[in-house]
Design a protein around this motif. Structure first.
Motif, PDB file in Angstrom:
ATOM      1  N   LEU A   1       1.822  24.938   4.603  1.00 25.27           N
ATOM      2  CA  LEU A   1       3.173  25.302   4.406  1.00 25.27           C
ATOM      3  C   LEU A   1       3.151  26.447   5.407  1.00 25.27           C
ATOM      4  O   LEU A   1       4.246  26.563   5.981  1.00 25.27           O
ATOM      5  N   ALA A   2       2.270  27.193   5.623  1.00 27.87           N
ATOM      6  CA  ALA A   2       2.291  28.278   6.544  1.00 27.87           C
ATOM      7  C   ALA A   2       2.690  27.888   8.166  1.00 27.87           C
ATOM      8  O   ALA A   2       3.248  28.722   8.650  1.00 27.87           O
ATOM      9  N   HIS A   3       1.842  26.942   8.479  1.00 33.65           N
ATOM     10  CA  HIS A   3       1.749  26.400   9.805  1.00 33.65           C
ATOM     11  C   HIS A   3       2.669  25.330  10.209  1.00 33.65           C
ATOM     12  O   HIS A   3       3.021  25.399  11.486  1.00 33.65           O
ATOM     13  N   GLU A   4       2.944  24.438   9.370  1.00 26.97           N
ATOM     14  CA  GLU A   4       3.843  23.504   9.607  1.00 26.97           C
ATOM     15  C   GLU A   4       5.288  23.306   8.867  1.00 26.97           C
ATOM     16  O   GLU A   4       5.978  22.360   9.187  1.00 26.97           O
ATOM     17  N   GLY A   5       5.424  24.351   7.904  1.00 24.93           N
ATOM     18  CA  GLY A   5       6.576  24.166   7.225  1.00 24.93           C
ATOM     19  C   GLY A   5       6.642  23.184   5.983  1.00 24.93           C
ATOM     20  O   GLY A   5       5.766  22.683   5.703  1.00 24.93           O
ATOM     21  N   ARG A   6       7.670  23.375   5.052  1.00 21.92           N
ATOM     22  CA  ARG A   6       7.818  22.852   3.876  1.00 21.92           C
ATOM     23  C   ARG A   6       7.719  21.182   3.874  1.00 21.92           C
ATOM     24  O   ARG A   6       7.069  20.536   3.019  1.00 21.92           O
ATOM     25  N   GLU A   7       8.205  20.760   4.930  1.00 25.69           N
ATOM     26  CA  GLU A   7       8.393  19.196   4.989  1.00 25.69           C
ATOM     27  C   GLU A   7       7.073  18.650   5.129  1.00 25.69           C
ATOM     28  O   GLU A   7       6.955  17.500   5.007  1.00 25.69           O
ATOM     29  N   ALA A   8       6.016  19.438   5.758  1.00 21.98           N
ATOM     30  CA  ALA A   8       4.687  18.929   6.091  1.00 21.98           C
ATOM     31  C   ALA A   8       4.000  18.798   4.559  1.00 21.98           C
ATOM     32  O   ALA A   8       2.775  18.294   4.860  1.00 21.98           O
ATOM     33  N   VAL A   9       4.301  19.445   3.757  1.00 18.60           N
ATOM     34  CA  VAL A   9       3.546  19.264   2.444  1.00 18.60           C
ATOM     35  C   VAL A   9       3.803  18.162   1.596  1.00 18.60           C
ATOM     36  O   VAL A   9       4.487  18.214   0.749  1.00 18.60           O
ATOM     37  N   THR A  10       3.142  17.212   2.145  1.00 18.99           N
ATOM     38  CA  THR A  10       3.258  16.034   1.306  1.00 18.99           C
ATOM     39  C   THR A  10       2.029  15.735   0.606  1.00 18.99           C
ATOM     40  O   THR A  10       1.116  16.239   1.100  1.00 18.99           O
ATOM     41  N   THR A  11       2.007  14.886  -0.383  1.00 21.71           N
ATOM     42  CA  THR A  11       0.614  14.524  -1.026  1.00 21.71           C
ATOM     43  C   THR A  11      -0.424  14.005  -0.065  1.00 21.71           C
ATOM     44  O   THR A  11      -1.627  14.025  -0.136  1.00 21.71           O
ATOM     45  N   ARG A  12       0.105  13.154   0.732  1.00 14.59           N
ATOM     46  CA  ARG A  12      -0.797  12.401   1.843  1.00 14.59           C
ATOM     47  C   ARG A  12      -1.408  13.325   2.687  1.00 14.59           C
ATOM     48  O   ARG A  12      -2.601  13.558   2.944  1.00 14.59           O
ATOM     49  N   ALA A  13      -0.531  14.296   3.247  1.00 10.06           N
ATOM     50  CA  ALA A  13      -1.055  15.350   4.428  1.00 10.06           C
ATOM     51  C   ALA A  13      -2.200  16.266   3.748  1.00 10.06           C
ATOM     52  O   ALA A  13      -3.164  16.662   4.203  1.00 10.06           O
ATOM     53  N   VAL A  14      -1.549  16.851   2.053  1.00 10.24           N
ATOM     54  CA  VAL A  14      -2.422  17.638   1.524  1.00 10.24           C
ATOM     55  C   VAL A  14      -3.733  17.088   1.270  1.00 10.24           C
ATOM     56  O   VAL A  14      -5.032  17.778   1.316  1.00 10.24           O
ATOM     57  N   ALA A  15      -3.845  15.667   0.658  1.00 13.61           N
ATOM     58  CA  ALA A  15      -4.987  15.235   0.448  1.00 13.61           C
ATOM     59  C   ALA A  15      -5.935  14.948   1.710  1.00 13.61           C
ATOM     60  O   ALA A  15      -7.330  15.292   1.619  1.00 13.61           O
ATOM     61  N   ALA A  16      -5.264  14.802   2.771  1.00 11.18           N
ATOM     62  CA  ALA A  16      -6.215  14.545   4.083  1.00 11.18           C
ATOM     63  C   ALA A  16      -6.643  15.908   4.570  1.00 11.18           C
ATOM     64  O   ALA A  16      -7.879  16.169   4.941  1.00 11.18           O
ATOM     65  N   ALA A  17      -5.921  16.940   4.387  1.00 20.10           N
ATOM     66  CA  ALA A  17      -6.365  18.280   4.739  1.00 20.10           C
ATOM     67  C   ALA A  17      -7.318  18.840   3.940  1.00 20.10           C
ATOM     68  O   ALA A  17      -8.335  19.544   4.114  1.00 20.10           O
ATOM     69  N   ALA A  18      -7.508  18.446   2.550  1.00 21.29           N
ATOM     70  CA  ALA A  18      -8.444  19.123   1.635  1.00 21.29           C
ATOM     71  C   ALA A  18      -9.377  17.951   1.317  1.00 21.29           C
ATOM     72  O   ALA A  18     -10.457  18.507   0.664  1.00 21.29           O
ATOM     73  N   GLY A  19      -9.511  16.887   2.079  1.00 22.60           N
ATOM     74  CA  GLY A  19     -10.757  16.057   1.995  1.00 22.60           C
ATOM     75  C   GLY A  19     -10.723  15.439   0.550  1.00 22.60           C
ATOM     76  O   GLY A  19     -11.812  14.894   0.194  1.00 22.60           O
ATOM     77  N   VAL A  20      -9.689  14.724   0.091  1.00 20.73           N
ATOM     78  CA  VAL A  20      -9.691  14.295  -1.215  1.00 20.73           C
ATOM     79  C   VAL A  20      -8.694  13.117  -1.148  1.00 20.73           C
ATOM     80  O   VAL A  20      -8.069  12.963  -0.265  1.00 20.73           O
TER      81      VAL A  20
END
Length: 236
Positions: A25-44
């Motif tokens: 959210l901080a670096h790429e904006g609201r549109e970047a916060v998808t479940t797929r992107a968050v899962a990949a970033a969190a390693g889950v």
């Protein structure tokens, strides 16, 4: 023991996912916060997000709660400030500075109605604000009722940040923030303690703020006096 370990692992996973979403959210904006992107970033795996948060909206609620907790950690509550008006001014500045430093997170927290406002961190932050307002009332410096003061302070800080963030860089004049803060101060506070002014409203408001702390009156007497003071406070 196994159950305790499972809860601990679950909490670690939850925190890692929330922090990953907040970072996106901080670096790429609201549109970047998808479940797929968050899962990949969190390693889950994506199903982990649904299991822990229900859906994307539940995840965003958790990110907002994380924001309120971060903001709360930056707050300083002085139970006996030398000047309650300056204490209010400093608190407003801190809220605005947090918003300007965390635009995406702030927009999530305050740009959507009631997002995360049931969290313990939000309620703790409100308690600090209400304490500031109560000290103003007890000192006779509060111009309006305490609930209205809280709404005015919130509205001006939120409006200042969201307006600033909506402006192009070349139109972001710091004088806007100063003017909005001072307009709030003028609307909420008095230059001098109201108990020194003519008329009963200011004295009634100051007494009303201190009424819960007294032990001389019975509950019935305190309730009746509270009604009278409320009537005097409203008669201005």
């Amino acid at each position: 023991m196994a159950d305790g370990a499972e809860v601990a692992v679950r909490e670690v996973s939850r925190q890692r996912i929330v922090e990953a979403a907040a970072d996106l959210l901080a670096h790429e904006g609201r549109e970047a916060v998808t479940t797929r992107a968050v899962a990949a970033a969190a390693g889950v795996q994506a199903p982990t997000i649904y299991r822990l948060f229900g859906d994307k909206d539940g995840l965003l609620d958790a990110v907002a709660e994380h924001g309120y907790a971060t903001f709360l950690a930056a707050k300083h509550a002085d139970a006996r400030p030398q000047d309650p008006v300056e204490d209010l001014r400093a608190g407003w500045d801190l809220a605005v500075e947090f918003g300007l430093a965390n635009p995406g997170l702030y927009a999530l927290m305050y740009g959507e109605p009631r997002r995360g406002t049931n969290s313990a961190a939000f309620q703790a932050g409100m308690k600090i604000l209400l304490g500031r307002i109560h000290r103003l009332a007890a000192s006779g410096r509060l111009r309006v009722d305490e609930d209205l003061a809280a709404s005015l302070i919130h509205a001006t800080a939120r409006g200042a940040v969201l307006t600033w963030l909506s402006l192009p860089d070349d139109r972001r004049d710091p004088a806007l923030l100063t003017a909005m803060r001072e307009a709030m101060i003028s609307a909420v506070t008095l230059d001098k303690p109201a108990v020194r002014d003519a008329g009963p409203a200011g004295a009634a408001r100051a007494l009303r703020a201190l009424l819960p702390e007294q032990t001389t009156l019975s509950n019935a007497e305190q309730h009746l006096l509270g009604e009278w003071l409320d009537r005097l406070t409203a008669d201005r």
